[in-house]
Design an enzyme around this catalytic site. Structure first.
Site, PDB file in Angstrom:
ATOM      1  CG  HIS A  34      -2.105  -0.998   0.961  1.00 56.45           C
ATOM      2  ND1 HIS A  34      -3.179  -0.743   0.162  1.00 56.45           N
ATOM      3  CD2 HIS A  34      -2.264  -2.272   1.408  1.00 56.45           C
ATOM      4  CE1 HIS A  34      -3.987  -1.801   0.141  1.00 56.45           C
ATOM      5  NE2 HIS A  34      -3.444  -2.753   0.884  1.00 56.45           N
ATOM      6  CB  THR A  35       4.348   1.919  -0.389  1.00 53.23           C
ATOM      7  OG1 THR A  35       4.682   0.734  -1.115  1.00 53.23           O
ATOM      8  CG2 THR A  35       4.507   1.642   1.095  1.00 53.23           C
ATOM      9  CB  SER A 127      -5.139 -13.530 -11.535  1.00 53.18           C
ATOM     10  OG  SER A 127      -6.230 -12.954 -10.855  1.00 53.18           O
ATOM     11  CD  GLU A 160      -7.106  -3.937 -11.868  1.00 54.57           C
ATOM     12  OE1 GLU A 160      -7.972  -4.522 -11.215  1.00 54.57           O
ATOM     13  OE2 GLU A 160      -6.328  -4.517 -12.656  1.00 54.57           O
ATOM     14  CG  ASP A 172      -0.522  -5.565  -8.325  1.00 58.37           C
ATOM     15  OD1 ASP A 172       0.406  -5.526  -7.502  1.00 58.37           O
ATOM     16  OD2 ASP A 172      -1.724  -5.566  -8.013  1.00 58.37           O
TER      17      ASP A 172
HETATM   18  C1  GLA Z   1      -3.092  -4.297  -4.901  1.00 57.39           C
HETATM   19  C2  GLA Z   1      -2.900  -3.169  -5.903  1.00 57.39           C
HETATM   20  C3  GLA Z   1      -1.456  -2.659  -5.905  1.00 57.39           C
HETATM   21  C4  GLA Z   1      -0.976  -2.362  -4.493  1.00 57.39           C
HETATM   22  C5  GLA Z   1      -1.289  -3.506  -3.549  1.00 57.39           C
HETATM   23  C6  GLA Z   1      -0.979  -3.168  -2.119  1.00 57.39           C
HETATM   24  O1  GLA Z   1      -2.378  -5.422  -5.309  1.00 57.39           O
HETATM   25  O2  GLA Z   1      -3.254  -3.585  -7.204  1.00 57.39           O
HETATM   26  O3  GLA Z   1      -1.345  -1.538  -6.751  1.00 57.39           O
HETATM   27  O4  GLA Z   1      -1.507  -1.155  -4.031  1.00 57.39           O
HETATM   28  O5  GLA Z   1      -2.656  -3.889  -3.615  1.00 57.39           O
HETATM   29  O6  GLA Z   1       0.378  -2.959  -1.954  1.00 57.39           O
END
Ligand code: GLA
Length: 386
Positions: A34-35, A127, A160, A172
């Site tokens: 969550h950074t 995924s 997304e 991701d």
């Molecule tokens: C999900 C989001 C990422 C990231 C993580 C937490 O996977 O898609 O962008 O924020 O949560 O680190």
């Protein structure tokens, strides 16, 4: 499944002939949670398993989308390729194709497309990012558009945001596009500069434990966290002019923390700013071969996600607590967005079997759910297979 078997499936859907095969991996984040949407650091690696996409150009004025596991099939006319389709899986590839179209790269013909996914859905191993990145990789290559991995990742992130309604960060999609075998990627989510760091664990393995509790409420709770971080930024602004929490150091944060009147926003910010520090410290520890320190920082990350960010829950906490009881566990934490999904642990080679047996049994006793375990292999980012 072998590539030859995947091709066979493709032939069953669309008939024999030429076919191109692409792959993009799922990911596991070692630390830095969550950074990313706060312009901080993350340290994920790409997994050896992911999503395949098989494609063939056709003379039809349509994209025919199939998936080997999901029965819903979609035939979408070229002029409709940017239009979302209800709450269907096909929105992920369509969301990416829409970005190509927006950027002046329309499809040049019809296309037959088949996906084959080997990342458990809803497990927090990205995924959906893998689907987005494999779509971008396949689309750009098959139509001869030169698009950087970075742009493929950004198109996936926009898909997304616009087609799935999750205001996610870039981690991701970025790792699914840029991952490298046996390396983790230390990514600055503000500048998108990155460094590949060899993952040398000297006698230990990365074990992923799937709680088999799919991340519930994720998009609404996730977007709520994003909003709370932005609220914290606004509260800090009169005292230090920042646009993102990633712009303030831990030491500076401690001086302005009490200016954030809302206790929830304060806790969220505390997690983010401390997590950014843990991430840079963890990368330094790994580079120095100090795996024990790396593990302690992973533990600290989980505790902060539990206490300050409030994204863990019974399943993830149980998995972590049971893991910490096993001798030979160097560090263990939730990975990904949270609210269910997976944990990631560094476990000494000789303790891996005990870990899987005991954590598995104890976790099931507490939650009634049967977990799954994977000893992770770090693989490459999105590419053409053949
Ligand atoms: C999900 C989001 C990422 C990231 C993580 C937490 O996977 O898609 O962008 O924020 O949560 O680190």
């Amino acid at each position: 499944m072998q590539v030859s078997e995947l091709k066979q499936k493709f032939f069953e859907f669309f008939g024999e002939g030429e076919v191109s095969v692409y792959f993009a991996p799922g990911r596991v984040n070692l630390i830095g949670e969550h950074t990313d949407y706060n312009a901080g650091f993350v340290f994920p690696c790409a997994l050896s398993f992911g999503i395949y996409c098989l494609v063939r150009k056709t003379d039809l004025k349509v994209f025919r989308f199939r998936d080997i596991k999901v029965p819903n099939a979609f035939d979408i006319a070229l002029e409709d390729l940017s239009k979302p389709v209800g709450k269907e899986w096909v929105n992920y590839p369509i969301g990416v194709i829409a970005q190509f179209i927006k950027n002046g790269m329309p499809p040049k013909s019809g296309l037959d497309v088949m996906f084959a996914g080997f990342v458990p859905m809803g497990a927090g191993l990205s995924s959906s990012a893998a689907v987005e990145v494999v779509t971008g990789t396949a689309f750009s290559d098959i139509f001869g558009y030169e698009v950087s991995k970075k742009d493929i990742a950004l198109y996936g992130q926009r898909a997304e945001h616009e087609y799935a309604g999750v205001k996610c960060g870039i981690m991701d999609q970025f790792i699914s596009a840029h991952g490298a075998k046996d390396h983790a990627t230390f990514l600055n989510c503000d500048t998108l500069e990155y460094e590949l760091v060899p993952v040398k664990l000297d006698g230990a393995k990365i074990v992923i434990s799937n709680t088999n509790s799919p991340h519930k409420l994720e998009s609404s709770a996730y977007n709520e966290r994003v909003a709370q971080c932005n609220a914290a930024v606004e509260a800090i602004k009169p005292y230090k002019n920042i646009n993102k929490l990633g712009e303030i150091s831990w030491e500076e944060f401690l001086k302005v923390e009490d200016k954030i009147a809302d206790p929830i926003a304060r806790k969220r910010a505390r997690h983010v700013v401390s997590e950014i520090k843990r991430t840079t410290d963890a990368v330094a520890a790994l580079k120095a071969g100090d795996i024990a320190k790396f593990g302690l920082l992973m533990n600290g990350s989980h505790d902060s996600l539990r206490d300050d960010y409030d994204v863990t829950g019974l399943e993830l906490d149980t998995m972590v607590n049971e893991g910490r009881k096993i001798e030979g566990v160097i560090g263990t934490r939730m990975t990904g967005g949270g609210f269910g999904g997976c944990t990631v642990s560094i476990v000494k080679d000789e303790a891996v079997d005990t870990f899987i047996a005991q954590v598995g049994a104890n976790y099931e006793k507490v939650t009634g759910l049967k977990p799954l375990f994977y000893v992770a292999e770090i693989g490459d980012g999105g590419h053409k297979v053949e």
